[in-house]
Motif scaffolding. Structure first.
Motif, PDB file in Angstrom:
ATOM      1  N   SER A  54       0.832  -1.207   0.000  1.00 46.96           N
ATOM      2  CA  SER A  54       0.000   0.000   0.000  1.00 46.96           C
ATOM      3  C   SER A  54       0.866   1.257   0.000  1.00 46.96           C
ATOM      4  CB  SER A  54      -0.981   0.001   1.171  1.00 46.96           C
ATOM      5  OG  SER A  54      -0.300  -0.088   2.388  1.00 46.96           O
ATOM      6  N   TRP A  55       1.996   1.230   0.727  1.00 46.92           N
ATOM      7  CA  TRP A  55       2.915   2.367   0.676  1.00 46.92           C
ATOM      8  C   TRP A  55       3.449   2.525  -0.744  1.00 46.92           C
ATOM      9  CZ3 TRP A  55       8.002   1.946  -0.871  1.00 46.92           C
ATOM     10  CH2 TRP A  55       8.711   3.143  -0.877  1.00 46.92           C
ATOM     11  N   PHE A  56       3.847   1.420  -1.368  1.00 48.57           N
ATOM     12  CA  PHE A  56       4.422   1.486  -2.711  1.00 48.57           C
ATOM     13  C   PHE A  56       3.411   2.026  -3.723  1.00 48.57           C
ATOM     14  CE2 PHE A  56       5.488  -0.191  -6.890  1.00 48.57           C
ATOM     15  CZ  PHE A  56       6.781   0.293  -7.017  1.00 48.57           C
ATOM     16  N   ALA A  57       2.160   1.605  -3.614  1.00 46.04           N
ATOM     17  CA  ALA A  57       1.133   2.103  -4.547  1.00 46.04           C
ATOM     18  C   ALA A  57       0.947   3.613  -4.394  1.00 46.04           C
ATOM     19  CB  ALA A  57      -0.184   1.376  -4.305  1.00 46.04           C
ATOM     20  N   SER A  58       0.885   4.092  -3.158  1.00 45.91           N
ATOM     21  CA  SER A  58       0.720   5.539  -2.956  1.00 45.91           C
ATOM     22  C   SER A  58       1.983   6.293  -3.375  1.00 45.91           C
ATOM     23  CB  SER A  58       0.361   5.847  -1.501  1.00 45.91           C
ATOM     24  OG  SER A  58       1.399   5.465  -0.634  1.00 45.91           O
ATOM     25  N   TYR A  59       3.139   5.713  -3.154  1.00 46.61           N
ATOM     26  CA  TYR A  59       4.396   6.347  -3.558  1.00 46.61           C
ATOM     27  C   TYR A  59       4.522   6.386  -5.080  1.00 46.61           C
ATOM     28  CZ  TYR A  59       9.348   7.461  -3.786  1.00 46.61           C
ATOM     29  OH  TYR A  59      10.548   8.056  -4.062  1.00 46.61           O
ATOM     30  N   ALA A  60       4.094   5.320  -5.748  1.00 42.61           N
ATOM     31  CA  ALA A  60       4.119   5.302  -7.216  1.00 42.61           C
ATOM     32  C   ALA A  60       3.222   6.402  -7.773  1.00 42.61           C
ATOM     33  CB  ALA A  60       3.689   3.931  -7.730  1.00 42.61           C
ATOM     34  N   LEU A  61       2.076   6.628  -7.145  1.00 39.87           N
ATOM     35  CA  LEU A  61       1.194   7.718  -7.562  1.00 39.87           C
ATOM     36  C   LEU A  61       1.876   9.068  -7.377  1.00 39.87           C
ATOM     37  CD1 LEU A  61      -1.646   8.654  -8.498  1.00 39.87           C
ATOM     38  CD2 LEU A  61      -2.218   8.786  -6.075  1.00 39.87           C
ATOM     39  N   ALA A  62       2.551   9.240  -6.248  1.00 42.38           N
ATOM     40  CA  ALA A  62       3.262  10.492  -5.995  1.00 42.38           C
ATOM     41  C   ALA A  62       4.393  10.696  -7.000  1.00 42.38           C
ATOM     42  CB  ALA A  62       3.813  10.514  -4.566  1.00 42.38           C
ATOM     43  N   LEU A  63       5.089   9.626  -7.356  1.00 44.11           N
ATOM     44  CA  LEU A  63       6.133   9.740  -8.378  1.00 44.11           C
ATOM     45  C   LEU A  63       5.545  10.073  -9.742  1.00 44.11           C
ATOM     46  CD1 LEU A  63       8.706   6.934  -7.541  1.00 44.11           C
ATOM     47  CD2 LEU A  63       8.957   9.393  -7.290  1.00 44.11           C
ATOM     48  N   ALA A  64       4.366   9.543 -10.033  1.00 43.32           N
ATOM     49  CA  ALA A  64       3.697   9.882 -11.292  1.00 43.32           C
ATOM     50  C   ALA A  64       3.389  11.371 -11.341  1.00 43.32           C
ATOM     51  CB  ALA A  64       2.422   9.057 -11.451  1.00 43.32           C
ATOM     52  N   VAL A  65       2.996  11.941 -10.218  1.00 45.95           N
ATOM     53  CA  VAL A  65       2.753  13.385 -10.163  1.00 45.95           C
ATOM     54  C   VAL A  65       4.058  14.142 -10.391  1.00 45.95           C
ATOM     55  CG1 VAL A  65       2.110  15.291  -8.616  1.00 45.95           C
ATOM     56  CG2 VAL A  65       0.700  13.229  -8.709  1.00 45.95           C
ATOM     57  N   VAL A  66       5.142  13.663  -9.802  1.00 44.75           N
ATOM     58  CA  VAL A  66       6.443  14.309 -10.005  1.00 44.75           C
ATOM     59  C   VAL A  66       6.811  14.284 -11.489  1.00 44.75           C
ATOM     60  CG1 VAL A  66       8.931  14.098  -9.561  1.00 44.75           C
ATOM     61  CG2 VAL A  66       7.306  13.858  -7.684  1.00 44.75           C
ATOM     62  N   ILE A  67       6.555  13.177 -12.141  1.00 39.22           N
ATOM     63  CA  ILE A  67       6.950  13.015 -13.547  1.00 39.22           C
ATOM     64  C   ILE A  67       6.015  13.762 -14.493  1.00 39.22           C
ATOM     65  CG2 ILE A  67       7.217  11.315 -15.398  1.00 39.22           C
ATOM     66  CD1 ILE A  67       8.079   9.320 -13.128  1.00 39.22           C
ATOM     67  N   TRP A  68       4.712  13.566 -14.364  1.00 38.14           N
ATOM     68  CA  TRP A  68       3.788  14.070 -15.370  1.00 38.14           C
ATOM     69  C   TRP A  68       3.076  15.372 -15.009  1.00 38.14           C
ATOM     70  CZ3 TRP A  68       3.379   8.457 -14.969  1.00 38.14           C
ATOM     71  CH2 TRP A  68       4.046   7.822 -16.003  1.00 38.14           C
ATOM     72  N   ALA A  69       3.076  15.746 -13.753  1.00 36.72           N
ATOM     73  CA  ALA A  69       2.415  16.998 -13.365  1.00 36.72           C
ATOM     74  C   ALA A  69       3.379  17.856 -12.563  1.00 36.72           C
ATOM     75  CB  ALA A  69       1.148  16.703 -12.566  1.00 36.72           C
ATOM     76  N   HIS A  70       4.609  17.890 -13.006  1.00 35.02           N
ATOM     77  CA  HIS A  70       5.652  18.614 -12.291  1.00 35.02           C
ATOM     78  C   HIS A  70       5.278  20.091 -12.149  1.00 35.02           C
ATOM     79  CE1 HIS A  70       9.737  18.806 -10.731  1.00 35.02           C
ATOM     80  NE2 HIS A  70       9.753  20.035 -11.209  1.00 35.02           N
TER      81      HIS A  70
END
Length: 143
Positions: free
Chosen positions: A100-116
């Motif tokens: 569950s931590w990894f799933a939420s962290y992956a979402l946060a990384l997606a924001v870093v990458i695509w919605a910087h």
């Protein structure tokens, strides 16, 4: 022959109560590294991904390297503090925490990458990482 006197019921109950207290103390002592690890991992990754999402250039690099350093330090602390016990010996519950931590962290990384640069999305995604970690730590503390 050596004859030991039989225990009374009250003495036996006192011994059982003491054994129960020792068992609970030992169980609680083995949980603190797990709880502190998931809390610190959540805080570090939440703040690190937020910092990466709202910065550019050298400050982005500083946030990225700092996050890596903190996560590696946490992993070393965790490995040393569990003293050879299997990290995922806690069963499915611990695997669910990390997943569950990894799933939420992956979402946060997606924001870093695509919605910087989008502060609102960065705050929401990073906040989700923190909330997930807090919930996991609270659940582990209660179990």
């Amino acid at each position: 022959m050596d004859h030991t006197p039989a225990m009374t019921a009250s003495e036996a109950q006192l011994l059982l109560d003491r054994a129960d207290r020792l068992s609970h103390a030992a169980h609680n002592a083995t949980r603190w590294p797990y709880i502190s690890f998931i809390l610190a991992l959540g805080v570090a990754t939440s703040m690190g991904t937020f910092a990466m999402a709202v910065t550019t250039g050298d400050t982005f690099g500083l946030a990225y390297v700092s996050l890596l350093a903190v996560v590696f330090t946490l992993i070393i602390f965790f490995v040393v503090s569990i003293q050879g016990r299997a990290a995922f010996a806690r069963g499915r519950r611990w695997t669910a925490y990390i997943a569950s931590w990894f799933a939420s962290y992956a979402l946060a990384l997606a924001v870093v990458i695509w919605a910087h640069g989008d502060v609102l999305l960065a705050a929401l995604a990073s906040g989700l990482v923190l909330v997930v970690s807090l919930v996991c730590a609270a659940r582990e503390a209660r179990s």
